[in-house]
Design a protein around this motif. Structure first.
Motif, PDB file in Angstrom:
ATOM      1  N   GLY A 179       8.585  11.478  11.905  1.00  0.00           N
ATOM      2  CA  GLY A 179       7.906  10.511  12.750  1.00  0.00           C
ATOM      3  C   GLY A 179       7.438   9.261  12.033  1.00  0.00           C
ATOM      4  O   GLY A 179       7.020   8.301  12.675  1.00  0.00           O
ATOM      5  N   GLU A 180       7.518   9.222  10.699  1.00  0.00           N
ATOM      6  CA  GLU A 180       7.069   8.053   9.951  1.00  0.00           C
ATOM      7  C   GLU A 180       8.267   7.230   9.496  1.00  0.00           C
ATOM      8  O   GLU A 180       9.212   7.759   8.932  1.00  0.00           O
ATOM      9  N   LEU A 181       8.240   5.934   9.799  1.00  0.00           N
ATOM     10  CA  LEU A 181       9.317   5.065   9.336  1.00  0.00           C
ATOM     11  C   LEU A 181       9.264   4.960   7.812  1.00  0.00           C
ATOM     12  O   LEU A 181       8.178   4.947   7.229  1.00  0.00           O
ATOM     13  N   PRO A 182      10.414   4.856   7.175  1.00  0.00           N
ATOM     14  CA  PRO A 182      10.458   4.901   5.708  1.00  0.00           C
ATOM     15  C   PRO A 182       9.916   3.664   5.008  1.00  0.00           C
ATOM     16  O   PRO A 182       9.729   3.684   3.791  1.00  0.00           O
ATOM     17  N   ASP A 183       9.662   2.575   5.752  1.00  0.00           N
ATOM     18  CA  ASP A 183       9.181   1.356   5.094  1.00  0.00           C
ATOM     19  C   ASP A 183       7.665   1.212   5.120  1.00  0.00           C
ATOM     20  O   ASP A 183       7.140   0.173   4.721  1.00  0.00           O
ATOM     21  N   HIS A 184       6.947   2.242   5.588  1.00  0.00           N
ATOM     22  CA  HIS A 184       5.484   2.202   5.528  1.00  0.00           C
ATOM     23  C   HIS A 184       5.083   2.159   4.052  1.00  0.00           C
ATOM     24  O   HIS A 184       5.586   2.936   3.241  1.00  0.00           O
ATOM     25  N   LEU A 185       4.178   1.265   3.704  1.00  0.00           N
ATOM     26  CA  LEU A 185       3.817   1.090   2.299  1.00  0.00           C
ATOM     27  C   LEU A 185       3.297   2.384   1.686  1.00  0.00           C
ATOM     28  O   LEU A 185       3.572   2.673   0.510  1.00  0.00           O
ATOM     29  N   ALA A 186       2.580   3.184   2.448  1.00  0.00           N
ATOM     30  CA  ALA A 186       2.076   4.457   1.929  1.00  0.00           C
ATOM     31  C   ALA A 186       3.223   5.384   1.549  1.00  0.00           C
ATOM     32  O   ALA A 186       3.145   6.114   0.555  1.00  0.00           O
ATOM     33  N   VAL A 187       4.306   5.361   2.321  1.00  0.00           N
ATOM     34  CA  VAL A 187       5.462   6.229   2.055  1.00  0.00           C
ATOM     35  C   VAL A 187       6.209   5.754   0.816  1.00  0.00           C
ATOM     36  O   VAL A 187       6.651   6.557  -0.011  1.00  0.00           O
ATOM     37  N   VAL A 188       6.339   4.444   0.676  1.00  0.00           N
ATOM     38  CA  VAL A 188       7.011   3.902  -0.505  1.00  0.00           C
ATOM     39  C   VAL A 188       6.211   4.247  -1.765  1.00  0.00           C
ATOM     40  O   VAL A 188       6.770   4.609  -2.798  1.00  0.00           O
ATOM     41  N   CYS A 189       4.883   4.179  -1.662  1.00  0.00           N
ATOM     42  CA  CYS A 189       4.031   4.559  -2.796  1.00  0.00           C
ATOM     43  C   CYS A 189       4.185   6.042  -3.114  1.00  0.00           C
ATOM     44  O   CYS A 189       4.193   6.440  -4.286  1.00  0.00           O
ATOM     45  N   GLU A 190       4.330   6.858  -2.074  1.00  0.00           N
ATOM     46  CA  GLU A 190       4.512   8.294  -2.305  1.00  0.00           C
ATOM     47  C   GLU A 190       5.834   8.551  -3.023  1.00  0.00           C
ATOM     48  O   GLU A 190       5.922   9.444  -3.878  1.00  0.00           O
ATOM     49  N   LEU A 191       6.864   7.791  -2.673  1.00  0.00           N
ATOM     50  CA  LEU A 191       8.156   7.920  -3.346  1.00  0.00           C
ATOM     51  C   LEU A 191       7.988   7.733  -4.853  1.00  0.00           C
ATOM     52  O   LEU A 191       8.497   8.518  -5.658  1.00  0.00           O
TER      53      LEU A 191
END
Length: 205
Positions: free
Chosen positions: A112-124
């Motif tokens: 449900g979360e788009l991959p370009d959310h800054l929080a997701v990129v930081c998690e990567l």
């Protein structure tokens, strides 16, 4: 800042850029200790400032501010491709680039979360794919600068978190500064077609 410090910085930023529920407050001591162990610099300073704000703010108040800022103000959008592409077909293709980077790193964002959310990129980055994450951030540096400026104009404490992430990237060049100014003045492209290419291409995989 070495790779371990980058991962720690991005890990903390990822947590802080997510919706502030009770888990954030339960882990506040751990986050504070992690930031305190970072080398002196802008990233540690800005994250420490935000953690101080969290400690002094009730969960309901912080959650209300989060929603009012990130969910109700388009100018404070945490989705990086929005700034360059708006809701156009090109954004769908840009999202696939993020998705491919995650697959290359063996990381799958939460459903449900788009991959370009800054929080997701930081998690990567926090999970070890620092190179891929910083590449994505650098490619969307202008959008991150616009987000930081918008948060600052709103006098949001979340300015500190975005500023901390930006501090982990190389200094912005003239071209990036010009792109940020252009995005800030013109806004994202307007073509209300949604993200169909992203959805269709994903469904075909």
């Amino acid at each position: 800042m070495n790779e371990g410090d980058l991962r720690t910085t991005h890990m903390v930023a990822s947590v802080l850029l997510g919706y502030p529920d009770q888990h954030l407050y339960d882990g506040l001591d751990v986050l504070t200790a992690a930031v305190s162990a970072l080398p002196a610099g802008r990233a540690r300073e800005r994250l420490s400032a935000f953690l101080g704000h969290v400690a002094a703010t009730g969960p309901a108040e912080l959650a209300a501010h989060y929603v009012a800022t990130f969910d109700l103000k388009r100018r404070c959008c945490p989705y990086l491709t929005y700034y360059a592409y708006g809701d156009t077909r090109k954004r769908g293709m840009a999202l696939l680039r993020f998705k491919h980077a995650y697959r290359e790193a063996g990381f799958e964002p939460a459903d449900g979360e788009l991959p370009d959310h800054l929080a997701v990129v930081c998690e990567l980055s926090a999970r070890g794919a620092v190179r891929q994450a910083r590449r994505l951030m650098s490619e969307h540096r202008a959008g991150m600068e616009v987000l930081r400026a918008a948060l600052e104009e709103e006098r949001s404490p979340y300015t500190d978190v975005v500023a901390a992430v930006l501090a982990t990237l190389p200094p912005a060049g003239a071209r990036e500064q010009e792109a940020a100014l252009r995005l800030a003045s013109e806004g994202p492209p307007a073509e209300a077609v949604g993200l169909e290419p992203y959805a269709i291409m994903e469904a075909g995989r």
